[in-house]
Structures are given as C-alpha cells and as structure tokens.
Scaffold this motif. Structure first.
Motif, PDB file in Angstrom:
ATOM      1  N   VAL A   1       0.884  -1.144  -0.147  1.00  0.00           N
ATOM      2  CA  VAL A   1      -0.088  -0.072  -0.086  1.00  0.00           C
ATOM      3  C   VAL A   1       0.872   1.354   0.003  1.00  0.00           C
ATOM      4  N   GLU A   2       0.200   2.335  -0.432  1.00  0.00           N
ATOM      5  CA  GLU A   2       0.960   3.559  -0.168  1.00  0.00           C
ATOM      6  C   GLU A   2       1.433   3.713   1.052  1.00  0.00           C
TER       7      GLU A   2
ATOM      8  N   ALA B   1       1.687   6.454   2.817  1.00  0.00           N
ATOM      9  CA  ALA B   1       0.719   7.252   3.833  1.00  0.00           C
ATOM     10  C   ALA B   1      -0.426   6.670   4.146  1.00  0.00           C
ATOM     11  N   SER B   2      -0.864   5.681   3.455  1.00  0.00           N
ATOM     12  CA  SER B   2      -2.003   4.763   3.824  1.00  0.00           C
ATOM     13  C   SER B   2      -1.588   3.821   4.660  1.00  0.00           C
ATOM     14  N   TYR B   3      -0.530   3.258   4.775  1.00  0.00           N
ATOM     15  CA  TYR B   3       0.202   2.417   5.836  1.00  0.00           C
ATOM     16  C   TYR B   3       0.326   3.084   7.025  1.00  0.00           C
TER      17      TYR B   3
ATOM     18  N   GLU C   1      -1.370   5.517   8.097  1.00  0.00           N
ATOM     19  CA  GLU C   1      -2.825   5.681   8.566  1.00  0.00           C
ATOM     20  C   GLU C   1      -3.326   4.387   9.149  1.00  0.00           C
ATOM     21  N   LEU C   2      -3.210   3.310   8.475  1.00  0.00           N
ATOM     22  CA  LEU C   2      -3.399   1.966   9.188  1.00  0.00           C
ATOM     23  C   LEU C   2      -2.651   1.756  10.373  1.00  0.00           C
TER      24      LEU C   2
ATOM     25  N   ARG D   1      -4.270   4.039  13.177  1.00  0.00           N
ATOM     26  CA  ARG D   1      -5.597   3.499  13.650  1.00  0.00           C
ATOM     27  C   ARG D   1      -5.228   2.247  14.511  1.00  0.00           C
TER      28      ARG D   1
END
Length: 115
Positions: free
Chosen positions: A14-15, A17-19, A21-22, A25
């Motif tokens: 994944v990107e 930035a997405s990782y 965010e994950l 969370r």
C-alpha cells in the motif's frame, strides 16, 4: 476490527501514507499493535507514529526504542517556528510523551513535518 491484523498487511503493498494511517489506527485502538508493524516501516516512520501516539512507546521492543532514540538524537536540532514557546532539541524517545503532555500534539507534528 482487530488492530493486531496489521501484521497481515505488507507495508510495500500500500502507499506509505495509507500504511501510516492504518498503523496509527491500529496503534490507537491497541497500543500493542506497534509490535506487529513492519520493521522497515518502523525504522522510517516509528518516531512519527510514536509522536502521534506516545503510549505506544511502552510496547516497542528495546532495540527499536534504542534505534529510534538514537535517530532522534543524531538528527539536526528541531527548532520551532518563531514565536513558538517550545523548542525540541535532542531528546530520548521516551521524552516525546512528556513533550506532548506539556505542549500538545500540534507543535510536535509541525516539527516532524519540517524534518
């Protein structure tokens, strides 16, 4: 739903930035999820993640704490914008939570974004 499942998501799939965010969370839901994050990701973004969620530092392996702390200490001094009451300089990783408690996340996030 289970933050520990982050270990099943390859960081390279994944990107970044997405990782991030994950990861945030997952760690926010359960600070122990930090032990399940990709080690390469932690080497690059661990300080940022801990800055956003300081309680997670308590669950990091000792070697990773030492590595991230050393990275913070060897970086150029982090200085705040003019007029800012906080100046972050070399400090151990464990001091991040103290800084956040005293001054909030916003100033620390600015420092991280500025490098």
């Amino acid at each position: 739903m289970d933050p520990r499942l982050i270990s099943l998501i390859p960081a390279r799939a994944v990107e970044p930035a997405s990782y991030l965010e994950l990861a945030l969370r997952a760690v926010t839901a359960n600070a122990q999820a930090i032990t399940r994050l990709n080690l390469n990701f932690m080497a690059l973004h661990g300080t940022e993640l801990v800055a956003l969620y300081p309680a997670a530092v308590d669950f990091m392996p000792r070697y990773l704490k030492a590595y991230l702390s050393e990275r913070l200490q060897t970086q150029a001094s982090l200085s705040a914008e003019p007029g800012c009451p906080v100046v972050f300089r070399d400090f151990a990783l464990s001091e991040i939570s103290t800084q956040v408690k005293d001054h909030g996340y916003s100033e620390l996030i600015i420092q991280i974004k500025e490098g």
